[in-house]
Motif scaffolding. Structure first.
Motif, PDB file in Angstrom:
ATOM      1  N   SER A   1       0.765  -1.333   0.012  1.00 33.08           N
ATOM      2  CA  SER A   1      -0.208  -0.094   0.053  1.00 33.08           C
ATOM      3  C   SER A   1       0.903   1.232  -0.095  1.00 33.08           C
ATOM      4  CB  SER A   1      -1.128   0.037   1.150  1.00 33.08           C
ATOM      5  OG  SER A   1      -1.799  -1.085   1.183  1.00 33.08           O
ATOM      6  N   ALA A   2       1.878   1.173   0.870  1.00 35.36           N
ATOM      7  CA  ALA A   2       2.767   2.488   0.795  1.00 35.36           C
ATOM      8  C   ALA A   2       3.471   2.494  -0.357  1.00 35.36           C
ATOM      9  CB  ALA A   2       3.690   2.384   2.173  1.00 35.36           C
ATOM     10  N   ALA A   3       3.859   1.342  -0.823  1.00 34.47           N
ATOM     11  CA  ALA A   3       4.569   1.407  -2.193  1.00 34.47           C
ATOM     12  C   ALA A   3       4.043   2.152  -3.459  1.00 34.47           C
ATOM     13  CB  ALA A   3       5.177   0.113  -2.710  1.00 34.47           C
ATOM     14  N   VAL A   4       2.622   1.948  -3.410  1.00 36.61           N
ATOM     15  CA  VAL A   4       1.706   2.474  -4.434  1.00 36.61           C
ATOM     16  C   VAL A   4       1.406   4.047  -4.113  1.00 36.61           C
ATOM     17  CG1 VAL A   4      -0.414   2.463  -5.414  1.00 36.61           C
ATOM     18  CG2 VAL A   4       0.696   0.392  -5.003  1.00 36.61           C
ATOM     19  N   GLU A   5       1.064   4.384  -2.632  1.00 36.67           N
ATOM     20  CA  GLU A   5       0.966   5.533  -2.321  1.00 36.67           C
ATOM     21  C   GLU A   5       1.940   6.561  -2.593  1.00 36.67           C
ATOM     22  OE1 GLU A   5      -2.207   4.569   1.473  1.00 36.67           O
ATOM     23  OE2 GLU A   5      -0.216   5.206   1.659  1.00 36.67           O
ATOM     24  N   TYR A   6       3.209   6.169  -2.367  1.00 39.52           N
ATOM     25  CA  TYR A   6       4.399   7.126  -2.748  1.00 39.52           C
ATOM     26  C   TYR A   6       5.363   6.754  -3.746  1.00 39.52           C
ATOM     27  CZ  TYR A   6       2.785   8.318   1.982  1.00 39.52           C
ATOM     28  OH  TYR A   6       1.825   9.016   3.088  1.00 39.52           O
ATOM     29  N   ALA A   7       4.836   6.155  -4.756  1.00 36.69           N
ATOM     30  CA  ALA A   7       5.677   5.752  -5.659  1.00 36.69           C
ATOM     31  C   ALA A   7       6.150   6.763  -6.754  1.00 36.69           C
ATOM     32  CB  ALA A   7       5.216   4.785  -6.845  1.00 36.69           C
ATOM     33  N   LYS A   8       5.310   8.011  -6.747  1.00 36.04           N
ATOM     34  CA  LYS A   8       5.707   9.065  -7.405  1.00 36.04           C
ATOM     35  C   LYS A   8       6.615  10.270  -6.703  1.00 36.04           C
ATOM     36  CE  LYS A   8       2.133   8.588 -10.892  1.00 36.04           C
ATOM     37  NZ  LYS A   8       0.875   9.072 -11.672  1.00 36.04           N
ATOM     38  N   LYS A   9       6.714   9.881  -5.347  1.00 37.94           N
ATOM     39  CA  LYS A   9       7.368  10.870  -4.463  1.00 37.94           C
ATOM     40  C   LYS A   9       8.854  10.274  -4.260  1.00 37.94           C
ATOM     41  CE  LYS A   9       3.880  13.395  -3.556  1.00 37.94           C
ATOM     42  NZ  LYS A   9       3.801  15.011  -4.106  1.00 37.94           N
ATOM     43  N   GLY A  10       9.022   9.346  -5.027  1.00 43.81           N
ATOM     44  CA  GLY A  10      10.715   9.001  -4.966  1.00 43.81           C
ATOM     45  C   GLY A  10      10.834   8.018  -3.592  1.00 43.81           C
ATOM     46  N   ILE A  11       9.857   7.421  -3.045  1.00 45.29           N
ATOM     47  CA  ILE A  11      10.080   6.722  -2.029  1.00 45.29           C
ATOM     48  C   ILE A  11       9.631   5.146  -2.379  1.00 45.29           C
ATOM     49  CG2 ILE A  11       9.444   6.009   0.274  1.00 45.29           C
ATOM     50  CD1 ILE A  11       8.608   8.816   0.962  1.00 45.29           C
ATOM     51  N   ARG A  12      10.611   4.285  -2.537  1.00 46.49           N
ATOM     52  CA  ARG A  12      10.447   2.736  -2.541  1.00 46.49           C
ATOM     53  C   ARG A  12      10.187   1.967  -1.478  1.00 46.49           C
ATOM     54  NH1 ARG A  12      14.227  -0.012  -4.462  1.00 46.49           N
ATOM     55  NH2 ARG A  12      16.123   1.464  -3.907  1.00 46.49           N
ATOM     56  N   VAL A  13       9.383   1.177  -1.692  1.00 43.48           N
ATOM     57  CA  VAL A  13       8.765   0.414  -0.349  1.00 43.48           C
ATOM     58  C   VAL A  13       8.960  -1.041  -0.423  1.00 43.48           C
ATOM     59  CG1 VAL A  13       7.481   0.027   1.518  1.00 43.48           C
ATOM     60  CG2 VAL A  13       7.643   2.178   0.798  1.00 43.48           C
ATOM     61  N   ASN A  14       9.711  -1.897  -0.058  1.00 44.43           N
ATOM     62  CA  ASN A  14       9.880  -3.303  -0.503  1.00 44.43           C
ATOM     63  C   ASN A  14      10.130  -4.204   0.685  1.00 44.43           C
ATOM     64  OD1 ASN A  14       9.792  -3.414  -3.500  1.00 44.43           O
ATOM     65  ND2 ASN A  14      11.541  -2.008  -2.959  1.00 44.43           N
ATOM     66  N   ALA A  15       9.408  -5.379   0.667  1.00 46.99           N
ATOM     67  CA  ALA A  15       9.824  -6.270   1.907  1.00 46.99           C
ATOM     68  C   ALA A  15      10.595  -7.575   1.369  1.00 46.99           C
ATOM     69  CB  ALA A  15       8.421  -6.753   2.455  1.00 46.99           C
ATOM     70  N   ILE A  16      11.249  -8.332   2.545  1.00 46.86           N
ATOM     71  CA  ILE A  16      11.961  -9.440   2.381  1.00 46.86           C
ATOM     72  C   ILE A  16      11.191 -10.598   2.953  1.00 46.86           C
ATOM     73  CG2 ILE A  16      14.179  -8.609   2.048  1.00 46.86           C
ATOM     74  CD1 ILE A  16      14.620  -9.208   5.079  1.00 46.86           C
ATOM     75  N   CYS A  17      10.972 -11.534   2.419  1.00 50.99           N
ATOM     76  CA  CYS A  17      10.246 -12.456   3.074  1.00 50.99           C
ATOM     77  C   CYS A  17      11.174 -14.037   3.451  1.00 50.99           C
ATOM     78  CB  CYS A  17       9.185 -13.110   2.308  1.00 50.99           C
ATOM     79  SG  CYS A  17       7.866 -11.651   1.918  1.00 50.99           S
ATOM     80  N   PRO A  18      11.740 -14.042   4.388  1.00 49.69           N
ATOM     81  CA  PRO A  18      12.914 -15.122   4.935  1.00 49.69           C
ATOM     82  C   PRO A  18      11.864 -16.235   5.180  1.00 49.69           C
ATOM     83  CG  PRO A  18      13.497 -12.849   6.151  1.00 49.69           C
ATOM     84  CD  PRO A  18      11.923 -12.794   5.497  1.00 49.69           C
ATOM     85  N   ALA A  19      12.533 -17.419   4.924  1.00 48.01           N
ATOM     86  CA  ALA A  19      12.160 -18.664   5.623  1.00 48.01           C
ATOM     87  C   ALA A  19      13.157 -18.994   6.899  1.00 48.01           C
ATOM     88  CB  ALA A  19      12.441 -19.988   4.657  1.00 48.01           C
ATOM     89  N   VAL A  20      13.513 -20.149   7.035  1.00 45.11           N
ATOM     90  CA  VAL A  20      14.322 -20.552   8.416  1.00 45.11           C
ATOM     91  C   VAL A  20      15.649 -19.916   8.211  1.00 45.11           C
ATOM     92  CG1 VAL A  20      14.734 -21.843  10.228  1.00 45.11           C
ATOM     93  CG2 VAL A  20      12.742 -22.272   9.107  1.00 45.11           C
ATOM     94  N   ILE A  21      16.091 -18.872   9.050  1.00 50.87           N
ATOM     95  CA  ILE A  21      17.628 -18.380   8.884  1.00 50.87           C
ATOM     96  C   ILE A  21      18.255 -18.963  10.208  1.00 50.87           C
ATOM     97  CG2 ILE A  21      18.908 -16.365   8.518  1.00 50.87           C
ATOM     98  CD1 ILE A  21      16.952 -16.977   6.356  1.00 50.87           C
TER      99      ILE A  21
END
Length: 254
Positions: A171-191
Protein backbone atom coordinates in the motif's frame (compact mmCIF):
# COMPACT_ATOMS: atom_id res chain seq x y z
CA UNK A 1 25.22 -6.93 -6.97
CA UNK A 2 25.97 -4.00 -4.66
CA UNK A 3 29.21 -2.17 -5.35
CA UNK A 4 31.60 -1.11 -2.60
CA UNK A 5 30.63 2.16 -0.90
CA UNK A 6 27.21 2.03 -2.61
CA UNK A 7 25.73 3.74 0.44
CA UNK A 8 28.48 6.29 1.06
CA UNK A 9 27.19 8.98 3.45
CA UNK A 10 23.62 7.65 3.27
CA UNK A 11 21.80 7.74 6.61
CA UNK A 12 20.40 4.28 7.32
CA UNK A 13 18.08 3.25 10.14
CA UNK A 14 17.89 -0.39 11.23
CA UNK A 15 15.39 -1.56 13.82
CA UNK A 16 15.96 -4.83 15.65
CA UNK A 17 19.68 -4.23 15.15
CA UNK A 18 21.11 -5.86 18.28
CA UNK A 19 21.53 -9.34 16.83
CA UNK A 20 20.76 -11.66 13.94
CA UNK A 21 19.67 -10.20 10.62
CA UNK A 22 19.55 -6.65 12.00
CA UNK A 23 23.09 -6.75 13.32
CA UNK A 24 24.39 -8.26 10.08
CA UNK A 25 22.60 -5.55 8.10
CA UNK A 26 24.11 -2.81 10.27
CA UNK A 27 27.60 -4.19 9.69
CA UNK A 28 27.01 -4.53 5.94
CA UNK A 29 25.60 -1.03 5.45
CA UNK A 30 28.48 0.41 7.47
CA UNK A 31 30.99 -1.51 5.37
CA UNK A 32 29.46 0.14 2.30
CA UNK A 33 29.98 3.63 3.70
CA UNK A 34 26.63 4.37 5.35
CA UNK A 35 25.99 6.36 8.51
CA UNK A 36 24.11 3.75 10.50
CA UNK A 37 21.53 4.30 13.23
CA UNK A 38 20.92 1.08 15.15
CA UNK A 39 17.93 0.70 17.40
CA UNK A 40 16.52 -2.06 19.58
CA UNK A 41 15.17 -2.66 23.08
CA UNK A 42 18.19 -4.94 23.56
CA UNK A 43 21.18 -2.98 24.82
CA UNK A 44 23.53 -5.32 22.95
CA UNK A 45 22.93 -2.97 20.05
CA UNK A 46 25.13 -0.44 21.85
CA UNK A 47 28.08 -2.85 21.65
CA UNK A 48 27.45 -3.45 17.93
CA UNK A 49 27.56 0.31 17.33
CA UNK A 50 30.74 0.64 19.38
CA UNK A 51 32.36 -2.18 17.42
CA UNK A 52 31.53 -0.43 14.17
CA UNK A 53 32.95 2.87 15.42
CA UNK A 54 36.13 1.11 16.51
CA UNK A 55 36.46 -0.18 12.94
CA UNK A 56 36.25 3.38 11.65
CA UNK A 57 32.59 3.44 10.67
CA UNK A 58 29.93 5.99 11.54
CA UNK A 59 27.37 4.26 13.78
CA UNK A 60 25.17 5.20 16.72
CA UNK A 61 22.74 3.27 18.90
CA UNK A 62 19.46 4.55 20.28
CA UNK A 63 17.20 2.32 22.33
CA UNK A 64 13.63 2.32 21.04
CA UNK A 65 10.46 0.32 21.59
CA UNK A 66 8.94 0.39 18.11
CA UNK A 67 5.50 -0.42 19.52
CA UNK A 68 5.49 2.82 21.54
CA UNK A 69 4.68 6.01 19.65
CA UNK A 70 6.55 8.23 22.11
CA UNK A 71 9.66 6.09 21.85
CA UNK A 72 9.52 6.10 18.04
CA UNK A 73 8.96 9.86 17.95
CA UNK A 74 12.01 10.37 20.17
CA UNK A 75 14.09 8.17 17.87
CA UNK A 76 13.23 10.20 14.81
CA UNK A 77 13.84 13.47 16.62
CA UNK A 78 17.32 12.13 17.39
CA UNK A 79 17.89 11.19 13.74
CA UNK A 80 16.75 14.61 12.55
CA UNK A 81 18.88 16.44 15.11
CA UNK A 82 21.96 14.28 14.45
CA UNK A 83 21.85 13.84 10.68
CA UNK A 84 19.11 16.08 9.29
CA UNK A 85 17.80 13.38 6.98
CA UNK A 86 17.00 9.71 6.52
CA UNK A 87 17.78 7.94 3.26
CA UNK A 88 17.17 4.26 3.96
CA UNK A 89 15.20 2.35 6.58
CA UNK A 90 15.22 -1.37 7.34
CA UNK A 91 12.27 -2.18 9.58
CA UNK A 92 13.47 -5.46 10.98
CA UNK A 93 12.25 -5.52 14.59
CA UNK A 94 9.86 -8.37 15.27
CA UNK A 95 8.92 -11.09 17.72
CA UNK A 96 7.69 -14.66 17.58
CA UNK A 97 6.35 -15.84 20.93
CA UNK A 98 3.67 -18.23 19.69
CA UNK A 99 3.65 -22.02 19.89
CA UNK A 100 0.11 -23.33 19.58
CA UNK A 101 -2.93 -23.68 17.36
CA UNK A 102 -5.21 -20.72 16.74
CA UNK A 103 -8.02 -21.79 19.09
CA UNK A 104 -5.54 -22.11 21.96
CA UNK A 105 -3.97 -18.67 21.55
CA UNK A 106 -4.14 -15.93 24.17
CA UNK A 107 -5.18 -12.31 23.78
CA UNK A 108 -1.97 -11.20 25.50
CA UNK A 109 0.22 -12.99 22.94
CA UNK A 110 -1.92 -11.62 20.11
CA UNK A 111 -1.53 -8.07 21.36
CA UNK A 112 2.23 -8.36 21.90
CA UNK A 113 2.89 -9.79 18.44
CA UNK A 114 0.67 -7.28 16.68
CA UNK A 115 2.09 -4.36 18.67
CA UNK A 116 5.66 -5.08 17.61
CA UNK A 117 5.29 -6.72 14.20
CA UNK A 118 2.50 -4.56 12.78
CA UNK A 119 2.08 -1.39 14.84
CA UNK A 120 5.87 -1.08 15.12
CA UNK A 121 6.35 -1.22 11.35
CA UNK A 122 3.42 1.16 10.80
CA UNK A 123 4.72 3.73 13.31
CA UNK A 124 8.25 3.63 11.92
CA UNK A 125 7.05 3.87 8.33
CA UNK A 126 4.99 6.95 9.17
CA UNK A 127 8.04 8.78 10.47
CA UNK A 128 10.34 7.42 7.77
CA UNK A 129 8.04 8.54 4.98
CA UNK A 130 7.53 11.98 6.50
CA UNK A 131 11.30 12.39 6.72
CA UNK A 132 11.96 11.12 3.19
CA UNK A 133 9.30 13.36 1.67
CA UNK A 134 11.32 16.36 2.89
CA UNK A 135 14.46 15.27 1.06
CA UNK A 136 13.11 13.91 -2.21
CA UNK A 137 12.74 10.22 -1.49
CA UNK A 138 14.40 7.13 -0.09
CA UNK A 139 14.11 3.39 0.29
CA UNK A 140 12.31 1.34 2.92
CA UNK A 141 12.67 -2.39 3.39
CA UNK A 142 10.40 -4.28 5.79
CA UNK A 143 11.05 -7.71 7.22
CA UNK A 144 8.02 -9.87 6.50
CA UNK A 145 8.33 -13.65 6.23
CA UNK A 146 7.33 -16.61 4.13
CA UNK A 147 4.65 -16.82 6.82
CA UNK A 148 3.32 -13.59 5.33
CA UNK A 149 2.86 -15.28 1.95
CA UNK A 150 1.04 -18.41 3.05
CA UNK A 151 0.06 -20.49 6.03
CA UNK A 152 2.07 -21.05 9.21
CA UNK A 153 0.52 -23.80 11.33
CA UNK A 154 0.83 -23.16 15.08
CA UNK A 155 1.98 -19.62 14.26
CA UNK A 156 -1.30 -18.12 13.06
CA UNK A 157 -0.92 -14.80 14.88
CA UNK A 158 2.65 -14.41 13.65
CA UNK A 159 1.49 -15.26 10.12
CA UNK A 160 -1.30 -12.70 10.35
CA UNK A 161 1.19 -10.05 11.49
CA UNK A 162 3.50 -10.75 8.57
CA UNK A 163 0.61 -10.75 6.08
CA UNK A 164 -0.14 -7.30 7.52
CA UNK A 165 3.45 -6.19 6.90
CA UNK A 166 3.09 -7.26 3.28
CA UNK A 167 -0.11 -5.23 3.05
CA UNK A 168 1.52 -2.15 4.56
CA UNK A 169 4.45 -2.54 2.19
CA UNK A 170 2.38 -2.80 -0.97
CA UNK A 171 0.00 0.00 0.00
CA UNK A 172 2.76 2.46 0.94
CA UNK A 173 4.70 1.56 -2.21
CA UNK A 174 1.78 2.60 -4.40
CA UNK A 175 0.92 5.67 -2.34
CA UNK A 176 4.44 7.12 -2.53
CA UNK A 177 5.76 5.72 -5.82
CA UNK A 178 5.70 9.12 -7.51
CA UNK A 179 7.36 10.77 -4.52
CA UNK A 180 10.62 8.89 -4.95
CA UNK A 181 10.06 6.53 -2.02
CA UNK A 182 10.42 2.83 -2.72
CA UNK A 183 8.96 0.34 -0.25
CA UNK A 184 9.70 -3.37 -0.46
CA UNK A 185 9.70 -6.40 1.84
CA UNK A 186 11.89 -9.42 2.30
CA UNK A 187 10.26 -12.74 3.16
CA UNK A 188 12.81 -15.06 4.78
CA UNK A 189 12.22 -18.71 5.55
CA UNK A 190 14.20 -20.28 8.44
CA UNK A 191 17.49 -18.45 8.92
CA UNK A 192 20.48 -19.48 11.04
CA UNK A 193 20.22 -16.98 13.88
CA UNK A 194 20.53 -17.27 17.64
CA UNK A 195 16.75 -17.70 17.77
CA UNK A 196 16.99 -20.68 15.42
CA UNK A 197 19.84 -22.22 17.39
CA UNK A 198 17.88 -21.89 20.62
CA UNK A 199 14.95 -23.59 18.92
CA UNK A 200 16.95 -26.62 17.81
CA UNK A 201 18.90 -26.70 21.12
CA UNK A 202 21.70 -28.78 19.61
CA UNK A 203 19.29 -31.42 18.30
CA UNK A 204 20.88 -32.50 15.03
CA UNK A 205 17.82 -34.48 13.94
CA UNK A 206 15.63 -31.44 14.42
CA UNK A 207 18.13 -29.27 12.57
CA UNK A 208 18.20 -31.74 9.67
CA UNK A 209 14.41 -31.88 9.59
CA UNK A 210 14.10 -28.09 9.48
CA UNK A 211 16.78 -27.81 6.82
CA UNK A 212 15.13 -30.46 4.66
CA UNK A 213 11.91 -28.41 4.60
CA UNK A 214 13.68 -26.08 2.18
CA UNK A 215 14.24 -27.37 -1.38
CA UNK A 216 17.91 -26.37 -1.18
CA UNK A 217 18.24 -28.72 1.82
CA UNK A 218 19.42 -26.24 4.43
CA UNK A 219 18.43 -23.12 6.35
CA UNK A 220 19.54 -19.70 5.16
CA UNK A 221 22.26 -17.46 6.51
CA UNK A 222 21.91 -13.89 7.75
CA UNK A 223 24.35 -12.79 5.04
CA UNK A 224 22.03 -14.16 2.35
CA UNK A 225 19.11 -12.19 3.77
CA UNK A 226 21.19 -9.03 4.10
CA UNK A 227 22.26 -9.30 0.46
CA UNK A 228 18.60 -8.99 -0.49
CA UNK A 229 18.16 -6.01 1.85
CA UNK A 230 21.16 -4.23 0.36
CA UNK A 231 19.90 -4.81 -3.17
CA UNK A 232 16.41 -3.47 -2.42
CA UNK A 233 17.94 -0.45 -0.68
CA UNK A 234 20.31 0.37 -3.53
CA UNK A 235 19.97 2.30 -6.76
CA UNK A 236 20.20 -1.04 -8.56
CA UNK A 237 16.61 -1.64 -7.47
CA UNK A 238 15.42 1.76 -8.68
CA UNK A 239 12.50 0.24 -10.62
CA UNK A 240 11.51 -2.14 -7.82
CA UNK A 241 8.80 -1.14 -5.38
CA UNK A 242 5.91 -2.96 -3.74
CA UNK A 243 7.81 -6.24 -4.07
CA UNK A 244 7.85 -9.10 -1.59
CA UNK A 245 11.13 -10.91 -2.15
CA UNK A 246 11.32 -14.47 -0.78
CA UNK A 247 14.69 -15.42 0.66
CA UNK A 248 13.62 -18.95 1.32
CA UNK A 249 15.68 -21.62 -0.41
CA UNK A 250 12.81 -22.33 -2.78
CA UNK A 251 10.17 -22.88 -0.09
CA UNK A 252 7.46 -20.76 -1.71
CA UNK A 253 8.03 -22.40 -5.08
CA UNK A 254 6.52 -25.67 -3.86
Amino acid sequence: MVIQNAFLDKVVLITGAAAGIGEAAARAFAAHGAKVVLTDIDERGEQVAQDLCTQGHNAVFQDCDVSNNGSVTALFSFIQDSFGRLDIAFNNAGIDIESGKLADGSEDVFDKIMDVNVKGVWLCMQHEIQSMLKTGGGAIVNTASVAGLGAAPKMSIYAASKHAVVGLTKSAAVEYAKKGIRVNAICPAVIDTNMYRRAIAGDEKKAHMIGSMHPVGRVGTVEEVVSAVLYLSSDAAGFTTGATLPVDGGSTAI
